[in-house]
Design an enzyme around this catalytic site. Structure first.
Site, short mmCIF file in Angstrom:
data_model
loop_
_atom_site.label_atom_id
_atom_site.label_comp_id
_atom_site.label_asym_id
_atom_site.label_seq_id
_atom_site.Cartn_x
_atom_site.Cartn_y
_atom_site.Cartn_z
CG MET A 175 17.99 -34.67 8.80
SD MET A 175 18.16 -33.07 8.07
CE MET A 175 18.85 -33.24 6.52
N PRO A 176 16.78 -37.66 10.69
CG PRO A 176 16.24 -38.56 12.77
CD PRO A 176 17.16 -37.60 12.10
CE1 TYR A 177 10.15 -34.28 5.77
CE2 TYR A 177 9.47 -36.47 5.06
CZ TYR A 177 9.26 -35.11 5.11
OH TYR A 177 8.15 -34.56 4.52
#
Length: 73
Positions: free
Chosen positions: A1-3
């Site tokens: 999950m990229p932030y």
């Protein structure tokens, strides 16, 4: 999950421009790294120019110094 956290100075970025940034970053992560857009989180923080420094100066002073250099050329 990229932030991804984008920080910009608070100088009138429109809702449309912010939406374009969010969509563009999400698309870039999908295209380059194969990340799922549904799990990509993008936040945008707007910082007052008085709280943003560059080159040892408040950003507005830095910009003024750069503009002065350009006019001297």
């Amino acid at each position: 999950m990229p932030y991804v956290n984008i920080r910009i100075t608070r100088e009138g970025a429109t809702a449309e421009q912010k939406a374009e940034l969010i969509g563009g970053v999400t698309g870039l992560l999908e295209r380059v790294l194969g990340k799922n857009p549904a799990t990509t989180v993008v936040t945008i923080d707007e910082v007052e120019t008085a709280n943003w420094g560059l080159g040892g100066l408040p950003v507005l002073d830095y910009r003024a110094a750069q503009a002065a250099k350009e006019t001297q050329r």
